[in-house]
Design an enzyme around this catalytic site. Structure first.
Site, PDB file in Angstrom:
ATOM      1  N   GLY A 212       0.829  -1.204   0.000  1.00  0.00           N
ATOM      2  CA  GLY A 212       0.000   0.000   0.000  1.00  0.00           C
ATOM      3  C   GLY A 212       0.856   1.245   0.000  1.00  0.00           C
ATOM      4  O   GLY A 212       2.048   1.210  -0.302  1.00  0.00           O
ATOM      5  N   ASN A 213       0.245   2.389   0.338  1.00  0.00           N
ATOM      6  CA  ASN A 213       0.988   3.639   0.450  1.00  0.00           C
ATOM      7  C   ASN A 213       0.411   4.459   1.594  1.00  0.00           C
ATOM      8  O   ASN A 213      -0.531   4.041   2.264  1.00  0.00           O
ATOM      9  CB  ASN A 213       0.965   4.407  -0.882  1.00  0.00           C
ATOM     10  CG  ASN A 213      -0.441   4.701  -1.363  1.00  0.00           C
ATOM     11  OD1 ASN A 213      -1.223   5.362  -0.679  1.00  0.00           O
ATOM     12  ND2 ASN A 213      -0.780   4.198  -2.557  1.00  0.00           N
ATOM     13  N   HIS A 214       0.964   5.658   1.792  1.00  0.00           N
ATOM     14  CA  HIS A 214       0.616   6.463   2.968  1.00  0.00           C
ATOM     15  C   HIS A 214      -0.572   7.400   2.761  1.00  0.00           C
ATOM     16  O   HIS A 214      -0.848   8.226   3.626  1.00  0.00           O
ATOM     17  CB  HIS A 214       1.824   7.294   3.402  1.00  0.00           C
ATOM     18  CG  HIS A 214       2.992   6.471   3.851  1.00  0.00           C
ATOM     19  ND1 HIS A 214       2.945   5.659   4.959  1.00  0.00           N
ATOM     20  CD2 HIS A 214       4.242   6.325   3.328  1.00  0.00           C
ATOM     21  CE1 HIS A 214       4.113   5.049   5.112  1.00  0.00           C
ATOM     22  NE2 HIS A 214       4.919   5.446   4.135  1.00  0.00           N
ATOM     23  N   ALA A 279      -4.524   7.537  -4.685  1.00  0.00           N
ATOM     24  CA  ALA A 279      -3.160   7.055  -4.928  1.00  0.00           C
ATOM     25  C   ALA A 279      -3.242   5.549  -5.203  1.00  0.00           C
ATOM     26  O   ALA A 279      -3.109   4.726  -4.296  1.00  0.00           O
ATOM     27  CB  ALA A 279      -2.270   7.339  -3.723  1.00  0.00           C
TER      28      ALA A 279
END
Length: 400
Positions: A212-214, A279
């Site tokens: 995943g991402n932030h 995102a």
């Protein structure tokens, strides 16, 4: 949304006049210029000095300010000065006089000469509020263009429980902000079908782990909120996020890039404006393990494959939609954003950089540059994400 706005607040004789004190405080804190007109009966509930202190302007009560000199208040100038005239609390007596054009005090003469939009926030006992005369008066005012801020329900000064409580100051401020937001885009979003994506996507490795991402989704949620306030019919497709659902927005939750693709495709054909603020993961594991992957050895290799480029696919199949993309870059930011704008057939792209302090994932602020397909470039200083959403919507409104 109220910063720099000129707001004329009318206060009538009601026990709930004390709430108007808090409203003035909130408006001033938000940067509005506030002038207060009180009816003579209102001064029996709250001192004019309180309003004068908070608004930093003299409180206006009587048409004739000085009997000896004949000095008087120009109610026509007051009505022309304001960007918005709001009467809160608005008593049943004042509502009736507004309908029939009775001008026996400064507030009412100002109402009759006001050139600006007008709002009223009724406050009275339950039976008075529901009396046919009050309801007819509210209906008449609304039909003539006066915005009505509905009262709340709860314990009243009479001891009864029911409708008629003046809306809370925070709720009134929200209505005022929504009014200015709604009008700041020249009504371009009213009734438009708008699709917004937000947050990250998670690509599972096994039942426990994911790539995943932030992203928190804050920018997308701020855009959805602003659009709903501007009169759009908003569908928000959100990856995993802890944020609360924005009011008056249809929220669809997804997890993976493929989930988001399916959800976006479902709405795309009937959408006027698409803002892809999510995102989305660029890669996913080729194989997802059905059971938790156990540790084995000192290293582990993952084979990844590309996810579908949702934004590029939307650009390739675009008909009449206005398509907005986002670019989060770390180097050669402007050049990369322009390339993405052209390669994906976008109408506009919003660029931000991880090099800018306070911008990007997880912050309540953002610093963006907006680029259109006509190569118009506008850069903005660090702002809250709500303010950034306003800049983005203003740019879209100028181009649709």
């Amino acid at each position: 949304m109220v910063r720099g706005r000129k707001i004329l607040l009318g206060v009538t004789g009601s026990i709930s006049a004390y709430k108007a004190v808090y409203l003035v405080r909130l408006l001033v804190q938000e940067g509005a210029q506030v002038k207060v007109i009180m009816t003579p009966s209102a001064t029996g509930f709250v001192s004019p000095t309180t309003f004068a202190t908070l608004s930093k302007n003299p409180v206006l009560i009587d048409l004739l300010q000085n009997e000896k000199t004949g000095e008087w208040v120009n109610h026509v100038e007051l009505g022309a000065w304001a960007d918005l005239f709001i009467i809160a609390p608005a008593s049943a007596n004042t509502l009736g006089k507004m309908v029939y054009g009775i001008a026996d005090n400064l507030l009412l003469t100002t109402w009759l000469s006001a050139k600006c939009p007008v709002m009223v926030a009724p406050a009275m006992d339950h039976d008075m509020y529901h009396h046919f005369s009050t309801q007819n008066n509210l209906k008449t005012l609304n039909e003539k263009g006066v915005a009505i801020i509905d009262p709340g329900k709860g314990e009243l000064a009479s001891g009864l429980i029911g409708d008629g409580r003046l809306a809370e100051p925070e709720a009134i401020l929200e209505k005022i902000s929504a009014f200015f937001l709604h009008n700041s885009f020249e009504g371009k979003f009213i009734g438009k079908q708008v699709l917004v994506t937000a947050g990250p996507t998670f690509e599972e490795l096994d039942p426990v782990r994911f790539i995943g991402n932030h992203s928190t989704g804050k920018m997308g949620y701020a855009l959805a909120t602003a659009l709903a306030n501007a009169g759009a019919n908003v569908t928000l497709i959100s990856g995993p996020s802890q944020l609360e659902k924005p009011a008056n927005v249809k929220l669809e939750k997804v997890v993976s890039a493929n989930d988001m693709l399916t959800a976006v495709q479902k709405h795309y054909a009937s959408t006027h404006v698409v803002i892809m603020a999510a995102a989305v993961a660029d890669y996913r594991p080729v194989n997802r393990a059905d059971q938790k992957i156990k540790k084995a050895g000192q290293s582990m290799s993952l084979e990844l494959e590309k996810t579908t480029d949702i934004l590029k696919q939307l650009g390739a199949t675009k008909t009449s939609q206005f398509l907005v993309g986002f670019a989060l870059e770390t180097n050669n930011e402007l050049e990369h954003a322009k390339q993405k704008l052209e390669a994906k057939n976008l109408d506009m792209i919003v660029l931000n950089s991880l090099q800018d302090q306070g911008a990007g994932f997880g912050h309540d602020t953002n610093k963006v540059t907006i680029i259109t397909k006509h190569n118009k470039i506008a850069s903005f200083e660090l702002n809250t994400k709500a303010q950034t959403a306003h800049h983005i919507l203003n740019a879209i409104a100028q181009n649709i």
